[in-house]
Design a protein around this motif. Sequence first.
Motif, mmCIF file in Angstrom:
data_model
loop_
_atom_site.group_PDB
_atom_site.id
_atom_site.type_symbol
_atom_site.label_atom_id
_atom_site.label_comp_id
_atom_site.label_asym_id
_atom_site.label_seq_id
_atom_site.Cartn_x
_atom_site.Cartn_y
_atom_site.Cartn_z
ATOM 1 N N GLN A 22 17.019 -7.423 42.965
ATOM 2 C CA GLN A 22 15.555 -7.707 42.899
ATOM 3 C C GLN A 22 14.968 -6.999 44.090
ATOM 4 N N ASP A 23 15.544 -6.187 45.064
ATOM 5 C CA ASP A 23 15.216 -5.460 46.243
ATOM 6 C C ASP A 23 14.021 -4.757 45.337
ATOM 7 N N GLU A 24 12.775 -4.613 46.115
ATOM 8 C CA GLU A 24 11.560 -4.010 45.348
ATOM 9 C C GLU A 24 11.684 -2.739 45.474
ATOM 10 N N GLY A 25 12.498 -2.187 46.290
ATOM 11 C CA GLY A 25 12.765 -0.600 46.363
ATOM 12 C C GLY A 25 13.074 0.032 45.089
ATOM 13 N N HIS A 26 13.782 -0.540 44.068
ATOM 14 C CA HIS A 26 14.280 -0.091 42.795
ATOM 15 C C HIS A 26 13.170 0.454 42.161
ATOM 16 N N PHE A 27 13.270 1.552 41.510
ATOM 17 C CA PHE A 27 12.173 2.216 40.567
ATOM 18 C C PHE A 27 12.124 1.484 39.327
ATOM 19 N N VAL A 28 13.111 0.863 38.688
ATOM 20 C CA VAL A 28 12.988 -0.089 37.802
ATOM 21 C C VAL A 28 11.781 -1.027 37.863
ATOM 22 N N HIS A 29 11.747 -1.690 38.939
ATOM 23 C CA HIS A 29 10.806 -2.653 39.181
ATOM 24 C C HIS A 29 9.379 -2.177 39.063
ATOM 25 N N ALA A 30 9.103 -0.966 39.699
ATOM 26 C CA ALA A 30 7.834 -0.254 39.699
ATOM 27 C C ALA A 30 7.617 0.187 38.285
ATOM 28 N N LEU A 31 8.397 0.555 37.341
ATOM 29 C CA LEU A 31 8.171 0.886 35.872
ATOM 30 C C LEU A 31 7.723 -0.387 35.508
ATOM 31 N N THR A 32 8.599 -1.358 35.521
ATOM 32 C CA THR A 32 7.989 -2.559 34.458
ATOM 33 C C THR A 32 6.667 -3.354 35.040
ATOM 34 N N ASP A 33 6.439 -3.046 36.518
ATOM 35 C CA ASP A 33 5.206 -3.508 36.944
ATOM 36 C C ASP A 33 3.983 -2.735 36.503
ATOM 37 N N SER A 34 4.295 -1.584 36.193
ATOM 38 C CA SER A 34 3.393 -0.609 35.704
ATOM 39 C C SER A 34 3.034 -0.816 34.420
ATOM 40 N N VAL A 138 15.657 3.662 30.838
ATOM 41 C CA VAL A 138 17.092 3.618 31.557
ATOM 42 C C VAL A 138 16.589 4.329 32.689
ATOM 43 N N THR A 139 16.977 3.943 33.984
ATOM 44 C CA THR A 139 16.883 4.998 35.270
ATOM 45 C C THR A 139 18.416 5.523 35.437
ATOM 46 N N MET A 140 18.609 6.762 35.962
ATOM 47 C CA MET A 140 19.962 7.181 36.150
ATOM 48 C C MET A 140 19.873 8.321 37.281
ATOM 49 N N ARG A 173 12.700 2.501 20.671
ATOM 50 C CA ARG A 173 12.584 3.971 21.242
ATOM 51 C C ARG A 173 12.989 3.992 22.568
ATOM 52 N N ALA A 174 13.173 5.079 23.077
ATOM 53 C CA ALA A 174 13.848 5.218 24.445
ATOM 54 C C ALA A 174 13.178 5.889 25.442
ATOM 55 N N SER A 175 13.214 5.739 26.669
ATOM 56 C CA SER A 175 12.879 6.693 28.015
ATOM 57 C C SER A 175 13.884 6.801 28.724
ATOM 58 N N LEU A 176 14.069 7.894 28.947
ATOM 59 C CA LEU A 176 15.299 8.182 30.205
ATOM 60 C C LEU A 176 14.692 8.760 31.371
ATOM 61 N N VAL A 177 14.803 8.086 32.584
ATOM 62 C CA VAL A 177 14.129 8.400 34.103
ATOM 63 C C VAL A 177 15.276 9.156 34.745
ATOM 64 N N GLY A 178 15.563 10.323 34.799
ATOM 65 C CA GLY A 178 16.835 10.872 35.367
ATOM 66 C C GLY A 178 16.487 11.225 36.766
ATOM 67 N N MET A 179 17.382 11.482 37.476
ATOM 68 C CA MET A 179 17.371 11.969 39.022
ATOM 69 C C MET A 179 16.360 11.061 39.582
ATOM 70 N N VAL A 180 16.742 9.723 39.376
ATOM 71 C CA VAL A 180 15.493 8.643 39.845
ATOM 72 C C VAL A 180 15.656 8.747 41.447
ATOM 73 N N ASP A 181 16.696 8.853 42.049
ATOM 74 C CA ASP A 181 16.864 8.807 43.719
ATOM 75 C C ASP A 181 16.385 10.358 44.156
ATOM 76 N N LYS A 182 15.955 10.964 43.331
ATOM 77 C CA LYS A 182 15.460 12.451 43.790
ATOM 78 C C LYS A 182 14.148 12.803 43.532
ATOM 79 N N LEU A 183 13.433 11.875 42.780
ATOM 80 C CA LEU A 183 12.040 12.089 42.221
ATOM 81 C C LEU A 183 11.402 12.223 43.425
#
Length: 203
Positions: A22-34, A138-140, A173-183
């Motif tokens: 649950q560390d706030e830095g993960h992009f999954v949290h920002a995506l679900t929050d938005s 899915v982030t990856m 349906r699916a959304s793939l968020v690739g290269m998540v650490d380099k966005l």
Amino acid sequence: GVASIHRAGFRRILIVNGHPDQDEGHFVHALTDSYAEVARAVGHEVRRIDVGNLAFDSIRNVADFNEGTPPPAIRRAQEDLLWAEHWLLAYPLWLGSMPGRFKSFVEQVLRPGFAFGELKGRGMPKKLLKGRSARIVVTMGMPGLFYRTYYRAHSLRSLERNILAFVGIAPVRASLVGMVDKLTEAQRRRWLARMKHLGAKAN
């Protein structure tokens, strides 16, 4: 726009954030929050489950899966799953699949008698969760296209077909968020805007 949402009616949405950390830095949290922020703003009803905050153990045997009593956190999650008309399931790709904690959550909630009927002979069991749709996010670390082409998105397809379709969820349906650490910041903003658009449409 918002006016068309009003004409079409509102939906009951359940957001399941499957990131174990649950560390706030993960992009999954920002995506679900938005997604949640705009879904609520336009009038949809939204509930949320953060799997990393739930107290439950993994299922360890078939008897528990078939006949055991789900722990309180899982029973509440099942109530939310039944309440919702649309599910947003978001998680990071770990070793090519769902994180173990999220997989355990899925096993806990989608039990026989709740998600599907009794297995009889060679026929398929009754799908008990029909009438609901879902989006998987899915982030990856790898490019999303590489995951789809080289790895054939095997774990995503398993979740779509072997799990969600099995219990009656459609469409998925699916959304793939690739290269998540380099966005770049611009790329992050575009993904967050995309999630807001999906949240407004309950898609």
